[in-house]
Design an enzyme around this catalytic site. Structure first.
Site, PDB file in Angstrom:
ATOM      1  N   THR A 172       3.588 -11.091  -1.170  1.00 31.55           N
ATOM      2  CA  THR A 172       2.713 -11.846  -0.270  1.00 31.55           C
ATOM      3  C   THR A 172       1.274 -11.489  -0.636  1.00 31.55           C
ATOM      4  OG1 THR A 172       2.520 -10.083   1.363  1.00 31.55           O
ATOM      5  CG2 THR A 172       4.409 -11.578   1.599  1.00 31.55           C
ATOM      6  N   THR A 189       6.176   2.468  12.585  1.00 34.35           N
ATOM      7  CA  THR A 189       4.818   2.835  13.008  1.00 34.35           C
ATOM      8  C   THR A 189       4.813   3.529  14.373  1.00 34.35           C
ATOM      9  OG1 THR A 189       2.776   1.812  13.823  1.00 34.35           O
ATOM     10  CG2 THR A 189       4.686   0.425  13.820  1.00 34.35           C
ATOM     11  N   ASP A 190       3.764   4.300  14.629  1.00 36.95           N
ATOM     12  CA  ASP A 190       3.611   4.913  15.954  1.00 36.95           C
ATOM     13  C   ASP A 190       3.202   3.873  17.000  1.00 36.95           C
ATOM     14  OD1 ASP A 190       0.996   4.470  15.080  1.00 36.95           O
ATOM     15  OD2 ASP A 190       0.241   6.441  15.661  1.00 36.95           O
ATOM     16  N   GLU A 191       2.811   2.661  16.524  1.00 34.69           N
ATOM     17  CA  GLU A 191       2.337   1.647  17.474  1.00 34.69           C
ATOM     18  C   GLU A 191       3.461   1.157  18.394  1.00 34.69           C
ATOM     19  OE1 GLU A 191      -0.372  -1.268  15.851  1.00 34.69           O
ATOM     20  OE2 GLU A 191      -0.907   0.082  14.218  1.00 34.69           O
ATOM     21  N   ASN A 231      -1.805   5.831  11.434  1.00 37.52           N
ATOM     22  CA  ASN A 231      -2.600   5.023  10.489  1.00 37.52           C
ATOM     23  C   ASN A 231      -2.734   5.716   9.138  1.00 37.52           C
ATOM     24  OD1 ASN A 231      -3.181   3.221  12.537  1.00 37.52           O
ATOM     25  ND2 ASN A 231      -5.352   3.149  12.033  1.00 37.52           N
ATOM     26  N   ASN A 232      -2.388   4.988   8.080  1.00 37.44           N
ATOM     27  CA  ASN A 232      -2.550   5.514   6.724  1.00 37.44           C
ATOM     28  C   ASN A 232      -3.863   5.034   6.124  1.00 37.44           C
ATOM     29  OD1 ASN A 232       0.630   5.899   5.080  1.00 37.44           O
ATOM     30  ND2 ASN A 232       0.235   6.057   7.260  1.00 37.44           N
ATOM     31  N   LYS A 271      -7.997  -3.717   5.954  1.00 37.54           N
ATOM     32  CA  LYS A 271      -7.808  -2.594   6.881  1.00 37.54           C
ATOM     33  C   LYS A 271      -9.115  -1.805   7.006  1.00 37.54           C
ATOM     34  CE  LYS A 271      -3.372  -3.437   7.568  1.00 37.54           C
ATOM     35  NZ  LYS A 271      -2.296  -3.266   6.669  1.00 37.54           N
ATOM     36  N   PHE A 304       0.822  -1.217   0.000  1.00 36.60           N
ATOM     37  CA  PHE A 304       0.000   0.000   0.000  1.00 36.60           C
ATOM     38  C   PHE A 304       0.865   1.281   0.000  1.00 36.60           C
ATOM     39  CE2 PHE A 304      -2.351   2.739   3.307  1.00 36.60           C
ATOM     40  CZ  PHE A 304      -3.021   3.476   2.345  1.00 36.60           C
ATOM     41  N   ASP A 340      10.198  -7.058  -3.630  1.00 42.80           N
ATOM     42  CA  ASP A 340       8.990  -7.442  -2.893  1.00 42.80           C
ATOM     43  C   ASP A 340       8.752  -8.935  -3.103  1.00 42.80           C
ATOM     44  OD1 ASP A 340       6.235  -5.554  -2.005  1.00 42.80           O
ATOM     45  OD2 ASP A 340       6.063  -7.723  -2.199  1.00 42.80           O
ATOM     46  N   LYS A 341       8.310  -9.578  -2.034  1.00 46.85           N
ATOM     47  CA  LYS A 341       8.049 -11.022  -2.100  1.00 46.85           C
ATOM     48  C   LYS A 341       6.667 -11.321  -2.708  1.00 46.85           C
ATOM     49  CE  LYS A 341       7.573 -14.815   1.273  1.00 46.85           C
ATOM     50  NZ  LYS A 341       7.544 -15.090   2.723  1.00 46.85           N
ATOM     51  N   THR A 363       9.724 -11.790   8.948  1.00 46.68           N
ATOM     52  CA  THR A 363       9.914 -10.683   7.990  1.00 46.68           C
ATOM     53  C   THR A 363      10.356  -9.399   8.694  1.00 46.68           C
ATOM     54  OG1 THR A 363       8.436 -11.533   6.307  1.00 46.68           O
ATOM     55  CG2 THR A 363       8.652  -9.143   6.411  1.00 46.68           C
TER      56      THR A 363
HETATM   57  P1  NAD Z   1       1.448  -3.694   3.182  1.00 43.77           P
HETATM   58  O1  NAD Z   1       1.101  -4.884   4.010  1.00 43.77           O
HETATM   59  O2  NAD Z   1       0.402  -3.080   2.311  1.00 43.77           O
HETATM   60  O3  NAD Z   1       2.686  -4.029   2.238  1.00 43.77           O
HETATM   61  C1  NAD Z   1       3.806  -4.760   2.674  1.00 43.77           C
HETATM   62  C2  NAD Z   1       4.582  -5.197   1.445  1.00 43.77           C
HETATM   63  O4  NAD Z   1       5.745  -5.939   1.912  1.00 43.77           O
HETATM   64  C3  NAD Z   1       3.806  -6.131   0.518  1.00 43.77           C
HETATM   65  O5  NAD Z   1       3.962  -5.709  -0.816  1.00 43.77           O
HETATM   66  C4  NAD Z   1       4.449  -7.496   0.748  1.00 43.77           C
HETATM   67  O6  NAD Z   1       4.410  -8.333  -0.398  1.00 43.77           O
HETATM   68  C5  NAD Z   1       5.863  -7.103   1.118  1.00 43.77           C
HETATM   69  N1  NAD Z   1       6.529  -8.150   1.928  1.00 43.77           N
HETATM   70  C6  NAD Z   1       6.033  -8.770   3.033  1.00 43.77           C
HETATM   71  N2  NAD Z   1       6.925  -9.685   3.489  1.00 43.77           N
HETATM   72  C7  NAD Z   1       8.003  -9.614   2.669  1.00 43.77           C
HETATM   73  C8  NAD Z   1       9.250 -10.298   2.631  1.00 43.77           C
HETATM   74  N3  NAD Z   1       9.557 -11.238   3.530  1.00 43.77           N
HETATM   75  N4  NAD Z   1      10.138  -9.979   1.656  1.00 43.77           N
HETATM   76  C9  NAD Z   1       9.834  -9.018   0.733  1.00 43.77           C
HETATM   77  N5  NAD Z   1       8.657  -8.351   0.716  1.00 43.77           N
HETATM   78  C10 NAD Z   1       7.755  -8.642   1.671  1.00 43.77           C
HETATM   79  O7  NAD Z   1       2.029  -2.643   4.216  1.00 43.77           O
HETATM   80  P2  NAD Z   1       1.907  -1.041   4.201  1.00 43.77           P
HETATM   81  O8  NAD Z   1       0.657  -0.666   4.871  1.00 43.77           O
HETATM   82  O9  NAD Z   1       2.221  -0.546   2.853  1.00 43.77           O
HETATM   83  O10 NAD Z   1       3.108  -0.684   5.193  1.00 43.77           O
HETATM   84  C11 NAD Z   1       4.430  -0.486   4.711  1.00 43.77           C
HETATM   85  C12 NAD Z   1       5.339  -0.204   5.882  1.00 43.77           C
HETATM   86  O11 NAD Z   1       4.893   0.936   6.583  1.00 43.77           O
HETATM   87  C13 NAD Z   1       5.396  -1.341   6.896  1.00 43.77           C
HETATM   88  O12 NAD Z   1       6.729  -1.476   7.321  1.00 43.77           O
HETATM   89  C14 NAD Z   1       4.503  -0.867   8.018  1.00 43.77           C
HETATM   90  O13 NAD Z   1       4.937  -1.401   9.255  1.00 43.77           O
HETATM   91  C15 NAD Z   1       4.697   0.634   7.953  1.00 43.77           C
HETATM   92  N6  NAD Z   1       3.558   1.442   8.410  1.00 43.77           N
HETATM   93  C16 NAD Z   1       2.298   1.210   7.931  1.00 43.77           C
HETATM   94  C17 NAD Z   1       1.251   2.021   8.361  1.00 43.77           C
HETATM   95  C18 NAD Z   1      -0.150   1.836   7.837  1.00 43.77           C
HETATM   96  O14 NAD Z   1      -1.077   2.496   8.326  1.00 43.77           O
HETATM   97  N7  NAD Z   1      -0.390   1.012   6.836  1.00 43.77           N
HETATM   98  C19 NAD Z   1       1.489   3.048   9.276  1.00 43.77           C
HETATM   99  C20 NAD Z   1       2.795   3.251   9.738  1.00 43.77           C
HETATM  100  C21 NAD Z   1       3.821   2.438   9.295  1.00 43.77           C
END
Ligand code: NAD
Length: 346
Positions: A35, A128-130, A182-183, A192, A11, A32-33, A99
């Site tokens: 998933t 994250t802020d969490e 949160n995004n 989500k 995302f 990217d893997k 991961t």
């Molecule tokens: P997401 O789950 O949408 O995307 C994660 C991506 O990582 C996916 O494309 C997945 O295929 C890839 N991935 C997972 N395991 C992998 C591995 N072992 N090797 C390679 N690729 C792998 O997550 P997001 O919401 O886009 O979040 C991205 C980052 O931002 C994360 O690190 C998350 O902790 C952080 N974050 C997210 C939010 C939120 O609100 N979504 C807020 C703050 C921080």
């Protein structure tokens, strides 16, 4: 500049890559893997750009990681790949440990090797802020708030933040860390809160709110986060942490009520039809009460602030989902909007 982005099919990563390809001249390698959460459909608009390359690999695979890091020789590594859904971390924490912790460790080691070979690079950990835990009714997380993670997800992200800092202190690896709230926005996997509610409302399914719905989160539109990440990666002080947030604190119930009203405008139904779909369900185990972010450091030092308010961002988001239902169907795969996170494994 050459920028290696991990998790670029997710995302936030895909929003970041679209921004970098459309608005800068940098060369991007996306690793990217793929998933359940990663989908190359989200990058369709930029896939044919000659400055963009993709490698399908697992960041825990040290051989692959060393190879692509040492061959590409990035100026910056922006590390977003992660297991990111708290409810899934309750059901199956093992993937989060692998991961988020082992994967970050593997990437840090490759970055160190690259640095040892004479490269000048920056490691940006997107977090994250969490990691800061749960707030009471008042107060804000600042960059110096002590860590107090309370879910397997936030504990794994806290661990990876600590590893990055340790690699900086111990091995001199230049780093920055960002902790964001949160995004929401286009291309978010429909597990989500906001996309789940949109998809359920369209299917006339109940809109499940955990517990009494009084848990508070700060909400940031994803493109504002992507701009902040680029700013920190290019202008941030090495060794520093920056909190990123939308200055938009809302209870979950407020979010869903507002969403129902926007849906009513954009996809009209009988008055209050969508609100009537709201039901309260068993709370998430260990559900943090409130997160809120003090964004004064990034505003003061880098001049960043969000462009979208919650109202404008939410309207854009609902519009996007209504116009991109084929994307939702394509990415949802086997996920049928079912409840996750109630069955901890032993
Ligand atoms: P997401 O789950 O949408 O995307 C994660 C991506 O990582 C996916 O494309 C997945 O295929 C890839 N991935 C997972 N395991 C992998 C591995 N072992 N090797 C390679 N690729 C792998 O997550 P997001 O919401 O886009 O979040 C991205 C980052 O931002 C994360 O690190 C998350 O902790 C952080 N974050 C997210 C939010 C939120 O609100 N979504 C807020 C703050 C921080």
């Amino acid at each position: 500049m050459k920028i290696l982005i991990t998790g670029g099919a997710g995302f936030i990563g895909s929003a970041l890559i679209r921004l970098l390809i459309n608005e800068t001249d940098h060369e991007i390698l996306n690793v990217d893997k793929l998933t359940y959460a990663g989908n190359l459909e989200s990058l369709k608009s930029i896939t044919n750009n000659p400055r963009y390359k993709f490698i399908c690999a697992d960041i825990c695979d040290s051989e692959a990681v060393n190879r692509f890091v040492l061959e590409f020789r990035p100026d910056k590594i922006m590390h977003l790949a992660a297991e990111s859904h708290v409810d899934r971390s309750v059901d199956a924490p093992g993937d989060f440990i692998e991961t988020n912790i082992v994967g970050t460790y593997t990437l840090l080691n490759a970055a160190r090797r690259l640095q040892d070979s004479g490269a000048d690079l920056l490691f940006h950990h997107v977090s994250t802020d969490e990691v800061f835990g749960s707030l009471g009714a008042t107060g804000l997380f600042t960059e110096t708030t002590p860590y107090s993670p309370r879910s397997p997800y936030s504990a794994s992200k806290a661990s990876s933040d600590h590893l990055v800092r340790a690699w900086g202190e111990t091995y001199g690896l230049p780093f920055v860390i960002t902790n964001c709230s949160n995004n929401y926005g286009p291309y978010q996997f429909p597990e989500k809160l906001i996309p789940l509610m949109i998809m359920n409302a369209l299917a006339k399914k109940p809109l499940p709110i955990y517990g009494n719905g009084e848990n508070v989160r700060d909400w940031l539109y994803v493109d504002d986060h992507a701009r902040a990440l680029y700013m920190v990666a290019t202008e941030g002080q090495v060794g520093e942490t920056y909190n990123i947030g939308g200055n938009s604190e809302k209870t979950n119930l407020d979010v869903v009520n507002t969403l129902c009203d926007v849906m009513n405008e954009l996809q009209p139904a009988e008055k209050f039809y969508y609100r009537k779909l709201i039901i309260h369900v068993t709370d998430r185990p260990g559900h943090d009460l409130r997160y809120a972010i003090d964004t004064s450091k990034i505003k003061r030092e880098l001049g960043w602030q969000p462009e979208e308010s919650f109202d404008t961002g939410l309207r854009k988001t609902v519009n996007w989902y209504l116009n991109n239902l084929p994307w939702c169907k394509a990415v949802a795969g086997g996920y049928g909007q079912e409840r996750l996170g109630l069955q901890p494994v032993n």
